[in-house]
Scaffold this active site. Structure first.
Site, PDB file in Angstrom:
ATOM      1  N   ASP A 145       0.829  -1.200   0.000  1.00  0.00           N
ATOM      2  CA  ASP A 145       0.000   0.000   0.000  1.00  0.00           C
ATOM      3  C   ASP A 145       0.874   1.266   0.000  1.00  0.00           C
ATOM      4  OD1 ASP A 145      -2.049   1.803   0.396  1.00  0.00           O
ATOM      5  OD2 ASP A 145      -2.869   0.806   2.168  1.00  0.00           O
ATOM      6  N   ASP A 218     -10.169   4.368  -1.774  1.00  0.00           N
ATOM      7  CA  ASP A 218     -10.877   3.362  -0.964  1.00  0.00           C
ATOM      8  C   ASP A 218     -12.398   3.352  -1.151  1.00  0.00           C
ATOM      9  OD1 ASP A 218      -8.320   3.190  -0.005  1.00  0.00           O
ATOM     10  OD2 ASP A 218      -8.887   3.243   2.114  1.00  0.00           O
TER      11      ASP A 218
HETATM   12  C1  GLA Z   1      -5.377   2.285   2.686  1.00  0.00           C
HETATM   13  C2  GLA Z   1      -5.885   1.137   1.827  1.00  0.00           C
HETATM   14  C3  GLA Z   1      -6.945   0.370   2.583  1.00  0.00           C
HETATM   15  C4  GLA Z   1      -6.372  -0.153   3.890  1.00  0.00           C
HETATM   16  C5  GLA Z   1      -5.786   0.985   4.711  1.00  0.00           C
HETATM   17  C6  GLA Z   1      -5.000   0.470   5.909  1.00  0.00           C
HETATM   18  O1  GLA Z   1      -6.360   3.246   2.911  1.00  0.00           O
HETATM   19  O2  GLA Z   1      -6.380   1.611   0.597  1.00  0.00           O
HETATM   20  O3  GLA Z   1      -7.457  -0.701   1.797  1.00  0.00           O
HETATM   21  O4  GLA Z   1      -5.383  -1.113   3.586  1.00  0.00           O
HETATM   22  O5  GLA Z   1      -4.900   1.785   3.934  1.00  0.00           O
HETATM   23  O6  GLA Z   1      -4.368   1.475   6.628  1.00  0.00           O
END
Ligand code: GLA
Length: 393
Positions: A145, A218
């Protein structure tokens, strides 16, 4: 129902091309991830319980095999740079063994940056060390990520204002670094990029060793956000195929803030998109409706079809959207979506999707054969709902 499911299982096995056997993610990955429901509270016990429940509910046998620990498992690095877990995850190797003992696979999470999105330790400067550690734990899946690596990108941008590609190139190199490190472990580890679609990862993801990449920011448990992401995938179908998938983010089905029809839209759109199906709910608290949505064999078979084609938009008009996905044996899956606040009629002209002389129509959610139809097929769709069809010769 049973004979149809058995038949599609048999077709699935016999039709898998020799080349894709042994390939990681020959069909879109399926499983469960801790983030959407447990977020930063997740514990070893929650993950073990999710593994148990995948087996008990039949979800594992329906295809949901990855059990993925998302952010917030990390502790501190020691003087040798070895990353330790925090108190919520006492023993990752034991957790991996437990997950494997249930016939499931083990997924983990990190960032190319110094810190993860939750502010925990990332892998910057420790890529090979971390990859080896994951392999030692029996990890089968890494979600990587971007998070604080965006700070590195901003620095490069400021230092090289005359080089517009410098920041993105740095990001791609960082993703390649971990891709290479995973490969060097010799363990087949699915590599899932999470960088919110920055610089069109569908164009370079396969080149850094990834099997899937997030295409957007997200998701959350709301109809507005879910359809904004889902319908924005139009035009991306040509970038997906066996071993390389667009990822419009994890499922919210069962998290409680959408209606059943809205969750049906969610599942239908994701299977038409050949999206990875990573459930994100508390599996111990599923309603019958949640189970029916997540485990409908015919819907899952659309997602997992061996052709590995992502669906795309056929047309859109006002609140109506019609999407199609080519399936094996000349069949086509069709989604008729009603985004309005009222029940409405939505139509598709079967001759426009290759059935000039008509076709046999199967309604996936009603689990009903609708017989041979020609010309325009119309159905009354509830508000925010969908009709999902499979049309065959
Ligand atoms: C980002 C990702 C999410 C999750 C969070 C965790 O926002 O896109 O899917 O993994 O981080 O902190």
């Amino acid at each position: 129902m049973r004979s149809l499911a058995a038949l599609s299982g048999a077709l699935l096995l016999s039709a898998v091309p020799a080349l894709s056997q042994g390939m990681i993610a020959a069909t879109p990955p399926m499983g469960w991830n801790s983030w959407n429901h447990f977020a930063g509270r997740v514990t070893d016990a929650d993950v073990r319980s999710a593994a148990d429940t995948l087996v008990l509910t039949g979800m594992r046998d329906a295809g949901y095999t990855y059990v993925n620990v998302d952010d917030t498992w990390e502790g501190k690095r020691d003087a040798q740079g070895v990353l330790h877990t925090n108190e919520r995850f006492p023993d990752m190797k034991a957790l991996g063994d437990y997950i494997h003992s249930k016939g499931l696979k083990f997924g983990i999470y990190s960032s190319p940056g110094a810190k993860t999105c939750g502010g925990f330790e990332g892998s910057l400067g420790h890529e090979e060390q971390d990859a080896k550690m994951y392999a030692g734990w029996g990890v089968d899946y890494l979600k990587y990520d971007l998070c604080s690596f965006q700070d590195e990108m901003r620095k490069v941008k400021a230092e090289h204002p005359d080089e517009p590609d410098a920041a993105n190139n740095l990001m791609i190199a960082a993703y390649r670094k971990m891709g290479d490190a995973l490969k060097a472990t010799g363990r087949p580890i699915l590599y899932s990029l999470c960088q919110y679609g920055v610089d069109q990862p569908w164009k370079w993801g396969p080149g850094v060793g990834a099997q899937m990449w997030r295409t957007t920011d997200d998701i959350d448990d709301s109809y507005g956000r879910m359809i904004a992401i889902g319908f924005s995938q139009a035009g991306l179908s040509k970038y997906a195929g066996p071993g390389h998938w667009n990822d419009p983010d994890m499922l919210e089905i069962g998290n409680g803030k959408m209606t059943e029809e809205e969750y049906r839209t969610h599942m239908s759109l994701w299977v038409l998109l050949a999206a990875p199906l990573i459930a994100g709910n508390d599996l111990s608290k599923m309603t019958e409706a949640d189970k029916n949505l997540l485990m409908n064999k015919e819907a899952i078979a659309i997602d997992q079809d061996v052709l590995g084609k992502q669906g795309d938009r056929l047309y859109q008009s006002g609140d109506f959207d019609v999407w199609t996905k080519p399936l094996s044996d000349g069949r086509i899956a069709v989604g008729l979506f009603n985004r309005s606040w009222d029940n409405r009629d939505v139509s598709v002209d079967l001759s426009e999707i290759g059935f000039r002389d008509g076709g046999r129509v199967r309604d996936v959610w009603r689990q009903k054969d609708l017989g041979r139809r020609t010309g325009v097929f119309t159905d009354t769709i509830p508000r925010h709902g969908v009709t999902l069809l499979i049309v065959s010769k």
